[in-house]
Design an enzyme around this catalytic site. Structure first.
Site, PDB file in Angstrom:
ATOM      1  CB  ILE A 199      -1.101   0.242   1.173  1.00 20.36           C
ATOM      2  CG1 ILE A 199      -1.925   1.210   1.139  1.00 20.36           C
ATOM      3  CG2 ILE A 199      -0.062  -0.137   2.743  1.00 20.36           C
ATOM      4  CD1 ILE A 199      -2.881   1.106   2.276  1.00 20.36           C
ATOM      5  CB  SER A 200       1.269   4.298  -2.025  1.00 21.82           C
ATOM      6  OG  SER A 200       1.118   3.676  -3.362  1.00 21.82           O
ATOM      7  CD  GLN A 201       5.915   8.084   0.891  1.00 20.82           C
ATOM      8  OE1 GLN A 201       6.918   7.344   0.384  1.00 20.82           O
ATOM      9  NE2 GLN A 201       5.945   8.895   2.051  1.00 20.82           N
TER      10      GLN A 201
END
Lengths: 805, 234
Positions: free
Chosen positions: B84-86
């Site tokens: 999951i992207s930051q």
């Protein structure tokens, strides 16, 4: 102090621990241990990030140092029955080679998660501990003979060296022959022979328990190996995970584990222009040790895929009609297909990895449709620098594609890897192979701030200037797409008509021309402006490098061939401040893990070396004197600095890393083994003064000769290069085998209670020395690193007379 | 009778609300801090994006073992080798797309479903394609549990987009083989916007922003995260 007599002196004999049995057992166990180290590097490279592997393996090697500490602590117990303990250490170490790895696969650990998940650190600790177990047991077995059995250290240490040499040399063909999953059979098999020497006792009869242990080893040899569990973040794991993925070819050899996987969900075209609106055909993906290495479009040999014309890397084909092309590195079939689609007249590919070549050319020919019929394709299985030095042909286009990722580097993963092709000497050699108007072409990913493209431009500039080809600015063109760059350079200036072709190419495909049209003020994007300024500065700015920059963009040389090392240590704090929480993509992880490796080994060494003083109650803590610690610390550091720097220089001379590693480790071990065997005659303080001086002289002379002769040597065959390499290291290696057993002998003469401590110190600082050798090569260069090794030997020599007093 | 019903309904609503608040409370503060410190402070200024990110419970999109750290400024593993992207990258991508209430959005690579949830707060419809069945099923369940009715998740090869639902006003590509998939460009409406991160897992270095003008011409530019701009500015 008394000599280290076992309480029951007959125990050694009773347990069969005579020199006739011990020395061969030590020989084979050392061979197995070194083979285990080499095999582990391959297995863990396959499972994890490659740059993480040296950390794991070197830390596991700390088990050898830990063995010395443990023996020092339990010295009184070992003295009672050293023969039996020696036998059981051998018998336990051997199955541990296999069992420890199997157990480590059960630990849900991934180095990626160390960055994000504090819970990953305890799992890493367990993982690390398991891999260290066989080295610890092996270290105990090797140290007991001269610490407790009263055997002469020279022959025992010679057996250690000779065994290591044998392990390194046997590993080479084994890596070629065995599938990756079966590689741990080698240390098991070598270890089984070691076990055979410790089975019998005084009367010649077998001990049942020991025979049972050997049976267990033999059983492990025949049961199937554990399946290798890949990190889910490896490219291979990600592609395997796609629906419908299937492996269509695999090979393994000394260069690595190669696999081809077909998955309908793979659509690879890194940096392709957004102007392409057609279809990308199905592709097979090639992996080297689980990392993406290349692409093979289905039936590309029969029908040239249109998408291959939509990359900035096509630039050289727009400047040269029907070129004779040399491609440095095999990237599946895309390179050849691109050349064919752009009407090349011939393609020569230089690729040292034989397994990859065979896989692409033979195993995947049905899938790929072979090479395009109209294009003559030749593949030379050798290192690029060797080819450039040996082959006298000239080419119109010499391509090194993808210098910023995949085979070369990705996010600093290979910052610590030697890349002799991208050094000043490498560029010089490539320029020399260009025909009239011929082009040298590099391509890769764009990064912000710009790095690889600027560094290669600086290198090209330096070489063109050195050759008197001025102005350099007229001989270079640089363009970029949305994600990738392409740089071409040649010895003669480009004509305006050629520049017009470049402009038209950019306009047709949506690329930007960076040089010669660099107008930094004409663009409003910060990234574009930064790129243009950097390129302009690299090509036409003041000579030399700006020291103020965050990154080191000075050209690499053969003395420090680390093209992908950009980090300046002194700018790290500012780096961290500017990036805040977004530092991860910029960090050169290869260097981080290298420095971490050094830190961990020093901390562990400091902690474990203090243990004997705390726990030993028989006064052996006193044996850990400053002179012993100083002598063996310097010795451990110096040996590794010298050996590993020779190894790194050997990569250029011998053409590949694995051969260089096997020959350097094997050569040093072999000649040091001889030195150890004769060390008994040279132990006097007077003689040893000459030995240490001789080491310093031979190290420096050997290395300078090797590095100076490297250029001319490259043009010779493998046998000549091997002979020259071995000749350069042999005198130094022979003498370097003497100081350790000579000092151990002195310690033995005064009671021997400090021998395990000396073993531990030497083991720990050998690991630290390995990290320091790499750090030195990265920032100081090979010659300085070797020089420091030589100076350390002089310092060691000054302490010799204090050892054992 | 009706009063009793009202009381019971009110009680159950309050109870549910209390339960929700009780469950969400520690995360609510973390979420507010995340938006303030990681998103707003780093230059994301679109109030609708900020509100959406304050709204969507990110911790429910990460594996339970990572929930406590769901609001930290890092990408995180979600299983199957995916991440999951930051938060900042999610905010930046969403802001760049300039989503409107009427927009139809395509997301390629659903992953955890978090980006789809944030987009769904801002657009009319979000169609998301995930190639891995396990992730598609998990994100579908999470989005459904959270009451997102305007997000549809499908298992399939997102490279080919979702032709039946196109054309799209905006496309978010979270997993591409280093290029902009031509089928997606075809499914992008004239005047549409597309965003694609560049970099390996955990390692977003920059974003590629693509626009299709009213005549169907494609333009592209690279968008750097703020810290990277600082680095260049240096």
């Amino acid at each position: 102090m008394s000599t280290p007599e076992p309480r029951d002196r007959g125990d050694a004999v009773y347990a069969g621990a005579t020199a006739e049995r011990v020395v061969p057992a030590v020989f084979f166990l050392s061979a197995a241990t070194l083979a285990n180290e080499i095999v582990l590097i391959r297995l863990l490279s396959f499972r994890f990030w490659p740059h993480f592997v040296p950390l794991i393996v070197s830390q596991a090697m700390l088990g050898l140092g830990g063995a010395g500490v443990a023996l020092q602590i339990v010295r009184r117990q070992v003295v009672r029955s050293p023969g039996r303990i020696f036998a059981w250490m051998v018998l336990l170490a051997v199955p541990a080679f296999d069992l420890a790895f199997r157990a480590s696969q059960l630990i849900p650990f991934d180095p990626f998660l160390l960055l994000w998940d504090p819970g990953a650190w305890p799992r890493f600790g367990v993982f690390f501990f398991l891999l260290a177990v066989p080295f610890f047991l092996s270290g105990c077995a090797t140290a007991i003979p001269f610490a407790f059995l009263g055997l002469k250290p020279g022959p025992v240490y010679a057996a250690t060296f000779a065994g290591s040499a044998a392990g390194a040399l046997v590993a080479l063909p084994f890596l070629m022959l065995a599938p990756t999953g079966w590689l741990l059979r080698l240390p098991l098999a070598l270890g089984a022979v070691a076990c055979a020497f410790v089975l019998s006792d005084k009367g010649g009869g077998w001990r049942k328990g020991r025979a049972a242990a050997l049976c267990a080893v033999l059983l492990l040899l025949v049961i199937p190996p554990a399946d290798l569990r890949l990190s889910p973040y490896k490219d291979l794991a990600a592609v395997r995970n796609l629906p419908g993925a299937r492996e269509i070819a695999s090979r393994s050899g000394i260069w690595g584990d190669y696999r081809a996987v077909f998955a309908p969900g793979v659509h690879s075209a890194p940096g392709m222009s957004v102007r392409f609106m057609g279809e990308i055909p199905p592709q097979a993906t090639l992996f080297a040790d689980g990392e993406l290495r290349g692409i093979v479009p289905k039936d590309g040999g029969r029908t040239l895929p249109a998408y291959l014309g939509y990359f900035p890397a096509v630039l050289p084909y727009r400047l040269f009609d029907h070129p004779r092309v040399l491609q440095l590195g095999l990237r599946g079939t895309e390179g050849v297909l691109t050349a064919a689609a752009n009407f090349a007249s011939s393609v020569t590919i230089v690729e040292p990895a034989r397994e990859l070549v065979r896989m692409v050319r033979e195993d995947l020919s049905g899938f790929s449709g072979g090479w395009p019929g109209s294009l003559p394709v030749e593949i030379r299985e050798e290192g690029a620098r060797n080819f450039l030095a040996r082959d006298r042909r000239v080419f119109d286009v010499i391509e090194a594609a993808d210098i910023s990722s995949a085979t070369f580097s990705s996010l600093g993963v290979h910052a610590t890897g030697e890349t002799f092709l991208l050094t000043r000497e490498g560029i010089r050699a490539a320029l020399a192979r260009l025909g009239e108007g011929g082009l040298l072409a590099f391509s890769g990913w764009l990064k912000a701030p710009p790095r690889e493209n600027v560094k290669i431009l600086r290198t090209i500039r330096a070489e063109l200037s050195a050759a008197g080809l001025a102005p350099v600015a007229d001989r270079i063109a640089a363009i970029h797409g949305w994600g990738t760059f392409s740089v071409v350079a040649r010895r003669t200036p480009f004509h305006p008509a050629e520049m017009e072709r470049v402009r038209r190419f950019c306009s047709d495909y949506g690329y930007s021309m960076v040089w010669p049209d660099a107008g930094a003020k004409a663009v409003d994007s910060a990234e574009e402006r930064a790129l243009r300024e950097a390129v302009s500065d690299a090509i036409a700015g003041p000579p030399g490098e700006r020291e103020a920059g965050l990154f080191d963009l000075s050209p690499a040389t053969d003395d420090s061939p680390y093209f992908h090392r950009f980090l300046r240590l002194r700018t790290l704090p500012e780096f961290r401040r500017l990036l805040g929480s977004q530092w991860v993509p910029f960090v050169e992880w290869g260097i981080v893990f290298l420095v971490l490796s050094l830190g961990v080994s020093l901390v562990l060494a400091a902690m474990l070396l203090l243990l004997p003083a705390v726990f030993a109650r028989d006064g052996t803590g006193k044996a850990a004197t400053a002179s012993v610690a100083g002598y063996f610390t310097a010795l451990g550091l110096a040996y590794m600095l010298v050996e590993l720097t020779f190894l790194k220089a050997g990569i250029l001379v011998l053409g590949d890393t694995i051969r260089a590693a096997c020959l350097a480790i094997g050569g040093f071990s072999f000649f040091s083994g001889i030195g150890s065997a004769v060390s008994g005659r040279w132990e006097s303080e007077r003689t040893m003064r000459w030995v240490f001086a001789g080491i310093a002289v031979c190290v420096v002379a050997g290395f300078v000769t090797l590095s100076t002769a490297a250029g001319p040597l490259l043009a010779h065959g493998w046998a000549v290069r091997t002979a020259a390499f071995v000749a350069a290291l042999a005198p130094a290696a022979f003498l370097m085998g003497i100081p350790f057993p000579a000092a151990i002998s002195r310690l033995g003469a005064v009671g021997g209670s400090a021998i395990p401590f000396a073993w531990a110190v030497n083991g720990f600082f050998s690991v630290a020395g390995a990290s320091l050798a790499s750090i030195g090569a990265l920032w100081l260069g090979f010659r300085w690193t070797v020089g420091i090794g030589a100076v350390l030997y002089i310092i060691t020599g000054l302490q010799y007379r204090r050892v054992g007093r | 009778m009706s009063f009793l019903r009202i009381v019971m309904i009110a009680a159950s609503v309050l109870s549910a609300l209390h339960g929700a608040l009780a469950t969400d409370d520690p995360y609510l503060q973390k979420r507010a801090a995340m938006v303030r410190d990681q998103i707003e402070r780093e230059g994301i200024s679109d109030p609708r994006v900020l509100a959406a990110m304050r709204d969507v419970p990110r911790h429910l999109f990460v594996p339970p073992s990572f929930r406590a750290r769901a609001y930290e400024p890092y990408p995180m593993p979600i299983g199957e080798g995916q991440t999951i992207s930051q938060p900042y990258i999610v905010g930046l991508m969403t802001q760049i797309l300039r989503l409107k209430e009427t927009d139809r959005v395509l997301e390629v690579g659903t992953g955890s479903g978090y980006q789809a949830a944030v987009a769904a707060r801002l657009a009319a419809e979000v169609y998301s394609v995930e190639i891995l069945e396990s992730l598609a099923a998990r994100s579908r369940r999470t989005l459904s549990d959270l009451g997102f009715r305007n997000v549809v998740v499908r298992q399939g090869d997102g490279y080919y987009g979702w032709e039946e639902k196109g054309p799209f006003d905006a496309i978010i590509v979270t997993c591409a083989g280093g290029h902009v998939p031509p089928p997606l460009l075809r499914q992008l409406r004239d005047g549409g916007r597309m965003i694609m991160p560049v970099g390996g897992p955990f390692m977003t270095q920059n974003l590629v922003f693509i626009e299709k003008d009213a005549r169907g011409s494609i333009t592209h530019r690279n968008v750097l995260p703020v810290a990277f701009v600082r680095l260049i500015g240096h």
